[in-house]
Motif scaffolding. Structure first.
Motif, PDB file in Angstrom:
ATOM      1  N   ILE A   1     -33.778  46.272 -29.685  1.00  0.00           N
ATOM      2  CA  ILE A   1     -34.027  44.843 -29.460  1.00  0.00           C
ATOM      3  C   ILE A   1     -34.549  44.100 -30.714  1.00  0.00           C
ATOM      4  O   ILE A   1     -34.133  42.960 -30.942  1.00  0.00           O
ATOM      5  CB  ILE A   1     -34.943  44.612 -28.235  1.00  0.00           C
ATOM      6  CG1 ILE A   1     -35.057  43.122 -27.923  1.00  0.00           C
ATOM      7  CG2 ILE A   1     -36.309  45.228 -28.366  1.00  0.00           C
ATOM      8  CD1 ILE A   1     -35.772  42.807 -26.610  1.00  0.00           C
TER       9      ILE A   1
ATOM     10  N   GLU B   1     -36.506  45.891 -23.771  1.00  0.00           N
ATOM     11  CA  GLU B   1     -35.064  45.882 -24.072  1.00  0.00           C
ATOM     12  C   GLU B   1     -34.307  46.100 -22.763  1.00  0.00           C
ATOM     13  O   GLU B   1     -34.609  47.025 -22.006  1.00  0.00           O
ATOM     14  CB  GLU B   1     -34.744  46.991 -25.075  1.00  0.00           C
ATOM     15  CG  GLU B   1     -33.284  47.053 -25.463  1.00  0.00           C
ATOM     16  CD  GLU B   1     -33.034  48.089 -26.562  1.00  0.00           C
ATOM     17  OE1 GLU B   1     -33.863  48.199 -27.489  1.00  0.00           O
ATOM     18  OE2 GLU B   1     -32.012  48.800 -26.482  1.00  0.00           O
TER      19      GLU B   1
ATOM     20  N   THR C   1     -46.833  43.933 -27.101  1.00  0.00           N
ATOM     21  CA  THR C   1     -46.322  45.046 -26.309  1.00  0.00           C
ATOM     22  C   THR C   1     -46.403  46.345 -27.110  1.00  0.00           C
ATOM     23  O   THR C   1     -46.768  47.381 -26.588  1.00  0.00           O
ATOM     24  CB  THR C   1     -44.855  44.843 -25.875  1.00  0.00           C
ATOM     25  OG1 THR C   1     -44.080  44.580 -27.040  1.00  0.00           O
ATOM     26  CG2 THR C   1     -44.696  43.687 -24.912  1.00  0.00           C
ATOM     27  N   CYS C   2     -46.072  46.263 -28.409  1.00  0.00           N
ATOM     28  CA  CYS C   2     -45.992  47.489 -29.205  1.00  0.00           C
ATOM     29  C   CYS C   2     -45.946  47.094 -30.683  1.00  0.00           C
ATOM     30  O   CYS C   2     -45.817  45.925 -31.027  1.00  0.00           O
ATOM     31  CB  CYS C   2     -44.723  48.259 -28.832  1.00  0.00           C
ATOM     32  SG  CYS C   2     -43.250  47.307 -29.229  1.00  0.00           S
TER      33      CYS C   2
ATOM     34  N   CYS D   1     -38.212  53.667 -26.996  1.00  0.00           N
ATOM     35  CA  CYS D   1     -39.227  52.721 -26.512  1.00  0.00           C
ATOM     36  C   CYS D   1     -40.526  53.502 -26.297  1.00  0.00           C
ATOM     37  O   CYS D   1     -40.707  54.166 -25.275  1.00  0.00           O
ATOM     38  CB  CYS D   1     -38.787  52.045 -25.218  1.00  0.00           C
ATOM     39  SG  CYS D   1     -40.070  50.963 -24.550  1.00  0.00           S
ATOM     40  N   ASP D   2     -41.425  53.408 -27.259  1.00  0.00           N
ATOM     41  CA  ASP D   2     -42.660  54.198 -27.182  1.00  0.00           C
ATOM     42  C   ASP D   2     -43.457  53.944 -25.913  1.00  0.00           C
ATOM     43  O   ASP D   2     -43.861  54.899 -25.238  1.00  0.00           O
ATOM     44  CB  ASP D   2     -43.551  53.914 -28.406  1.00  0.00           C
ATOM     45  CG  ASP D   2     -43.113  54.734 -29.606  1.00  0.00           C
ATOM     46  OD1 ASP D   2     -42.184  55.546 -29.468  1.00  0.00           O
ATOM     47  OD2 ASP D   2     -43.709  54.543 -30.687  1.00  0.00           O
ATOM     48  N   PRO D   3     -43.738  52.676 -25.553  1.00  0.00           N
ATOM     49  CA  PRO D   3     -44.568  52.479 -24.358  1.00  0.00           C
ATOM     50  C   PRO D   3     -43.953  53.123 -23.110  1.00  0.00           C
ATOM     51  O   PRO D   3     -44.644  53.780 -22.335  1.00  0.00           O
ATOM     52  CB  PRO D   3     -44.637  50.951 -24.213  1.00  0.00           C
ATOM     53  CG  PRO D   3     -44.386  50.432 -25.584  1.00  0.00           C
ATOM     54  CD  PRO D   3     -43.436  51.405 -26.210  1.00  0.00           C
TER      55      PRO D   3
END
Ligand code: SF4
Length: 386
Positions: A78, A245, A102-103, A333-335
């Motif tokens: 994204i 994303e 968010t990150c 996407c880490d989170p």
């Protein structure tokens, strides 16, 4: 049911030249302010006469030419497509961008934005992870106050309580319709396919809340009136992990065609971030802050007390009558992926079947996922209740 509303919604959000935003600016002369997932104070923007514009990346329709040069290969997609949209001029229509916390990826994107577009408003919107009103509440109030001052300095109306209260009421009405939409999906998913709900909710990010409310009302009325759609022998699944994303629309349709009714999901989550109505009494800014602190959904980007991760997911599975869970996160996407072991443990403990796969917003091939989801759906139908 006539599909023209859904088709128009899909055409709207897939048009990366953002014509609805340009039209709104021509008609009103107001500021259009973009925001990334997951949450933005849309009520505040609306109260100051701005159009909040949800930017969820370029999806499957955008060729990345320069965006890859800004990021290493092992992160999600994204940010590349979003910077690509900015570099190719698609986001020129925006007067500013908000980058909610968010990150690290979104934080870095806000830094890139400030360097590349120094003339535009670019704010990293920090949000509290401490939910004590005296600590996190005071912090968020200060952030929102600063944002409102930034907007006013660029020509937006100053923030006044009465206008904010009106905006809170409009968004409460809109959220109530979104809740109705999701309740209908859980009750009769053959009447409200996830792919249709997704297109409506995504298009809603690009129009004023009043227009979004009209669209939702029209769709819900059409669903109520439609008697042609009949239930099929599909498995009821809850899809989780896609809060930032977004998966390609083709992937959502593929899951549906593979035998799954997606009875709940994390798509276009800004509509559901605040669960209920924001109170319209008292100071409206305090009310918005309080709703963020006390009435937000569980999320990988929101702190949860030790041991409570996954409890909300299990509760959603029970409430929606899902038979299984699809863990469907964006690659890298880490989170989402750091949360997944804890949420998987919670659903396993609750005896809920699950499967997991990853995607990128620009994936074009879904055959492997189709086979995996189809096998999962078959297994649910064969073994559930056994
Ligand atoms: S997809 Fe995940 S890692 Fe990527 S920007 Fe969004 S929250 Fe961050």
């Amino acid at each position: 049911m006539s599909n023209s509303l859904v088709e128009r919604a899909e055409a709207l959000w897939r048009d990366l030249s953002f014509p609805s935003v340009a039209r709104w600016k021509e008609e009103t002369g107001g500021l259009a302010i973009g925001y990334m997932p997951v949450w933005a104070p849309r009520e505040l923007l609306h109260a100051q006469g701005c159009l909040p514009v949800g930017i969820l990346g370029g999806g499957q329709d955008l060729e990345i030419i320069r965006g890859d040069a800004y990021y290493q290969s092992y992160i999600c997609h994204i940010p590349r497509s979003t910077i690509e949209l900015a570099l190719n001029g698609s986001l020129d229509v925006l007067d500013g961008m908000l980058f909610p916390a968010t990150c690290d990826v979104i934080r870095n994107l806000s830094g890139i934005w400030k360097l590349k577009f120094p003339g535009k408003l670019a704010r990293y919107l920090d949000v509290p992870q401490n939910f004590d009103p005296a600590v996190g509440g005071a912090f968020l109030r200060h952030e929102l106050f600063e944002l409102s001052a930034d907007l006013a300095a660029r020509g937006a109306r100053p923030l006044v309580p009465e206008a904010l209260r009106r905006s809170l009421a409009l968004y409460n009405e809109n959220r109530a319709l979104v809740r109705t939409l999701h309740a209908m999906r859980a009750e009769a998913p053959w009447k409200v396919p996830a792919s249709e709900a997704y297109s409506l909710l995504r298009a809603s990010l690009l129009v004023p809340v009043e227009t979004s409310t009209e669209m939702l009302r029209a769709y819900l009325a059409a669903v109520e009136a439609d008697t042609a759609r009949r239930p099929m022998d599909q498995a009821r699944v809850l899809l989780t992990g896609s809060f930032c994303e977004q998966p390609p629309l083709g992937l959502i349709r593929t899951l549906e065609r593979s035998g799954c009714y997606i009875v709940d999901d994390d798509f276009v989550q800004v509509h559901r971030w605040i669960r209920g109505d924001v109170p319209l009494t008292g100071d409206p800014l305090d009310a918005l802050v309080q709703a963020f602190l006390e009435d937000s959904i569980e999320s990988p980007v929101r702190y949860s007390a030790d041991g409570s991760k996954g409890a909300d997911l299990v509760d959603r599975v029970r409430r929606t009558g899902a038979e299984g869970v699809l863990f469907c996160a964006a690659s890298f996407c880490d989170p989402a992926l750091l949360d997944q072991p804890m949420t998987v443990a919670a659903v396993e403990k609750a005896g809920i079947p699950w499967t997991a796969f990853k995607y990128a917003e620009n994936n074009g091939q879904f055959q492997v996922i189709r086979e995996q989801a189809g096998t999962f759906a078959d297994a649910l139908k064969l073994w559930s209740g056994a």
